[in-house]
Scaffold this motif. Structure first.
Motif, PDB file in Angstrom:
ATOM      1  N   GLY A 100     -31.771 -36.709  -2.855  1.00  0.00           N
ATOM      2  CA  GLY A 100     -32.175 -34.771  -3.107  1.00  0.00           C
ATOM      3  C   GLY A 100     -30.483 -34.297  -2.769  1.00  0.00           C
ATOM      4  O   GLY A 100     -29.339 -35.005  -2.096  1.00  0.00           O
ATOM      5  N   ASP A 101     -30.323 -33.490  -3.271  1.00  0.00           N
ATOM      6  CA  ASP A 101     -29.253 -32.564  -3.295  1.00  0.00           C
ATOM      7  C   ASP A 101     -28.606 -32.643  -1.604  1.00  0.00           C
ATOM      8  O   ASP A 101     -27.257 -32.789  -1.378  1.00  0.00           O
ATOM      9  CB  ASP A 101     -29.279 -30.761  -3.854  1.00  0.00           C
ATOM     10  N   ALA A 102     -29.762 -32.530  -1.036  1.00  0.00           N
ATOM     11  CA  ALA A 102     -29.538 -31.926   0.629  1.00  0.00           C
ATOM     12  C   ALA A 102     -28.750 -33.654   1.379  1.00  0.00           C
ATOM     13  O   ALA A 102     -27.260 -33.449   1.916  1.00  0.00           O
ATOM     14  CB  ALA A 102     -30.478 -32.005   1.391  1.00  0.00           C
ATOM     15  N   TRP A 103     -29.003 -34.394   0.857  1.00  0.00           N
ATOM     16  CA  TRP A 103     -28.669 -35.795   1.187  1.00  0.00           C
ATOM     17  C   TRP A 103     -27.392 -35.917   0.571  1.00  0.00           C
ATOM     18  O   TRP A 103     -25.943 -35.973   1.024  1.00  0.00           O
ATOM     19  CB  TRP A 103     -29.537 -36.928   0.539  1.00  0.00           C
ATOM     20  N   PHE A 104     -27.384 -35.400  -0.544  1.00  0.00           N
ATOM     21  CA  PHE A 104     -26.378 -35.687  -1.566  1.00  0.00           C
ATOM     22  C   PHE A 104     -24.203 -34.831  -0.808  1.00  0.00           C
ATOM     23  O   PHE A 104     -23.630 -35.524  -1.004  1.00  0.00           O
ATOM     24  CB  PHE A 104     -26.476 -35.509  -2.997  1.00  0.00           C
ATOM     25  N   LYS A 105     -24.610 -33.874  -1.338  1.00  0.00           N
ATOM     26  CA  LYS A 105     -24.113 -32.692   0.029  1.00  0.00           C
ATOM     27  C   LYS A 105     -23.548 -33.095   0.349  1.00  0.00           C
ATOM     28  O   LYS A 105     -22.468 -32.670   1.435  1.00  0.00           O
ATOM     29  CB  LYS A 105     -24.697 -31.315  -0.273  1.00  0.00           C
ATOM     30  N   GLY A 106     -24.505 -33.802   1.952  1.00  0.00           N
ATOM     31  CA  GLY A 106     -24.479 -34.135   2.937  1.00  0.00           C
ATOM     32  C   GLY A 106     -23.633 -35.397   3.003  1.00  0.00           C
ATOM     33  O   GLY A 106     -23.070 -35.642   4.134  1.00  0.00           O
ATOM     34  N   CYS A 107     -22.849 -36.281   1.665  1.00  0.00           N
ATOM     35  CA  CYS A 107     -21.534 -37.601   2.291  1.00  0.00           C
ATOM     36  C   CYS A 107     -20.409 -36.973   1.837  1.00  0.00           C
ATOM     37  O   CYS A 107     -20.165 -37.868   1.363  1.00  0.00           O
ATOM     38  CB  CYS A 107     -22.649 -37.851   0.568  1.00  0.00           C
ATOM     39  N   PHE A 108     -19.828 -35.796   1.480  1.00  0.00           N
ATOM     40  CA  PHE A 108     -18.683 -35.238   1.034  1.00  0.00           C
ATOM     41  C   PHE A 108     -18.215 -34.293   2.362  1.00  0.00           C
ATOM     42  O   PHE A 108     -19.226 -33.764   2.764  1.00  0.00           O
ATOM     43  CB  PHE A 108     -18.650 -34.633   0.091  1.00  0.00           C
ATOM     44  N   LYS A 109     -17.044 -34.351   2.558  1.00  0.00           N
ATOM     45  CA  LYS A 109     -16.356 -33.647   2.987  1.00  0.00           C
ATOM     46  C   LYS A 109     -16.527 -32.356   2.492  1.00  0.00           C
ATOM     47  O   LYS A 109     -16.335 -31.969   1.185  1.00  0.00           O
ATOM     48  CB  LYS A 109     -15.022 -33.653   3.035  1.00  0.00           C
ATOM     49  N   GLU A 110     -16.511 -31.304   3.252  1.00  0.00           N
ATOM     50  CA  GLU A 110     -16.625 -29.535   2.931  1.00  0.00           C
ATOM     51  C   GLU A 110     -15.739 -29.518   2.140  1.00  0.00           C
ATOM     52  O   GLU A 110     -16.428 -28.750   1.232  1.00  0.00           O
ATOM     53  CB  GLU A 110     -16.081 -28.632   3.860  1.00  0.00           C
ATOM     54  N   ASP A 111     -14.356 -29.542   1.631  1.00  0.00           N
ATOM     55  CA  ASP A 111     -13.336 -29.337   0.819  1.00  0.00           C
ATOM     56  C   ASP A 111     -13.797 -30.389  -0.271  1.00  0.00           C
ATOM     57  O   ASP A 111     -13.123 -30.138  -1.141  1.00  0.00           O
ATOM     58  CB  ASP A 111     -12.129 -28.998   1.287  1.00  0.00           C
ATOM     59  N   GLU A 112     -14.921 -31.383  -0.554  1.00  0.00           N
ATOM     60  CA  GLU A 112     -14.995 -32.218  -1.690  1.00  0.00           C
ATOM     61  C   GLU A 112     -15.812 -31.879  -2.601  1.00  0.00           C
ATOM     62  O   GLU A 112     -16.579 -33.226  -2.617  1.00  0.00           O
ATOM     63  CB  GLU A 112     -14.016 -33.742  -1.207  1.00  0.00           C
ATOM     64  N   ILE A 113     -16.656 -30.884  -2.035  1.00  0.00           N
ATOM     65  CA  ILE A 113     -18.515 -31.239  -2.371  1.00  0.00           C
ATOM     66  C   ILE A 113     -18.290 -30.756  -3.975  1.00  0.00           C
ATOM     67  O   ILE A 113     -17.580 -30.194  -4.605  1.00  0.00           O
ATOM     68  CB  ILE A 113     -18.826 -30.327  -1.191  1.00  0.00           C
ATOM     69  N   PRO A 114     -18.976 -31.947  -4.441  1.00  0.00           N
ATOM     70  CA  PRO A 114     -18.721 -31.548  -6.193  1.00  0.00           C
ATOM     71  C   PRO A 114     -19.740 -30.077  -6.524  1.00  0.00           C
ATOM     72  O   PRO A 114     -20.778 -29.610  -5.658  1.00  0.00           O
ATOM     73  CB  PRO A 114     -19.649 -32.604  -6.940  1.00  0.00           C
ATOM     74  N   ASP A 115     -18.869 -29.894  -7.283  1.00  0.00           N
ATOM     75  CA  ASP A 115     -19.980 -28.137  -8.384  1.00  0.00           C
ATOM     76  C   ASP A 115     -21.280 -28.640  -9.201  1.00  0.00           C
ATOM     77  O   ASP A 115     -20.966 -27.657 -10.222  1.00  0.00           O
ATOM     78  CB  ASP A 115     -18.207 -27.927  -8.974  1.00  0.00           C
ATOM     79  N   PHE A 116     -21.564 -29.722  -8.427  1.00  0.00           N
ATOM     80  CA  PHE A 116     -23.065 -29.360  -9.115  1.00  0.00           C
ATOM     81  C   PHE A 116     -24.062 -29.418  -8.054  1.00  0.00           C
ATOM     82  O   PHE A 116     -23.497 -30.219  -7.500  1.00  0.00           O
ATOM     83  CB  PHE A 116     -22.819 -30.650 -10.594  1.00  0.00           C
ATOM     84  N   SER A 117     -25.252 -30.087  -8.713  1.00  0.00           N
ATOM     85  CA  SER A 117     -26.624 -30.124  -7.086  1.00  0.00           C
ATOM     86  C   SER A 117     -27.252 -31.488  -7.864  1.00  0.00           C
ATOM     87  O   SER A 117     -27.447 -31.870  -9.256  1.00  0.00           O
ATOM     88  CB  SER A 117     -26.752 -28.995  -7.106  1.00  0.00           C
TER      89      SER A 117
END
Ligand SMILES: [Zn+2]
Ligand SMILES: [Zn+2]
Length: 180
Positions: free
Chosen positions: A24-41
């Motif tokens: 899910g989203d927690a996993w997905f967002k955790g895969c990116f650096k803070e300034d590279e997090i995609p703007d969708f969930s």
């Protein structure tokens, strides 16, 4: 680490190994650096893949489907989008043999590399998801978008701007005619 889906290359059996997982989203967002997090969930991604090995070369063949929560490019409301794709990866050990300096053949440019004894599926799946996100997402083909002047969402309400601007244009036109 919670955000990694790591496979030990040495434990891949001869007949290959199936991987099926959902994230899910927690996993997905955790895969990116803070300034590279995609703007969708990412509401959910379902992945199924077969991993095989020939000597030290690893082949990953799979597919995924995902439900994305993304902003409509026209009205800026969140909308659900289903994406999915098949994917194939060929991975070879990163270390090159000393003394060998062979020019890459065109087909070898498709080859990725892994280092150490593990392959992490996480960046592969994230890359696949990002690749499938359209540049322009619409909540519907008929989306009316926002009013250019007052910002009202024209899908849910109408505004007075269009008639007012028409009046303004006519006023300008009237002056023009008078002057000539
Ligand atoms: Zn829209
Ligand atoms: Zn308006």
């Amino acid at each position: 680490m919670a955000n990694s889906l790591k496979i030990n290359v040495f434990l891949i059996p001869e007949e290959g190994q199936h991987f099926v997982f959902s994230e899910g989203d927690a996993w997905f967002k955790g895969c990116f650096k803070e300034d590279e997090i995609p703007d969708f969930s990412l509401d959910k991604v379902d992945v199924s893949c077969l991993i095989t090995k020939t000597f030290s070369t690893v082949f990953i063949k799979g597919s995924f489907s995902a439900l994305i929560d993304v902003c409509c490019s026209r009205c800026l409301e969140n909308t659900k989008l289903t994406i999915g794709s098949d994917f194939v990866y060929t991975l070879m050990p990163a270390k090159t043999e000393a003394g060998k300096d062979i020019a890459l053949k065109p087909e070898e440019l498709e080859i990725s590399h892994y280092s150490g004894d593990f392959i992490d599926l996480t960046p592969i799946i994230c890359e696949q998801i990002i690749l499938q996100i359209p540049i322009k997402v619409l909540c519907s083909e008929e989306c009316k978008g926002l009013c250019q002047q007052c910002g009202a969402n024209l899908n849910v309400s109408s505004c007075k701007c269009s008639s007012n601007s028409l009046d303004n244009r006519m006023a300008v036109l009237k002056n023009f005619i008078v002057k000539n």
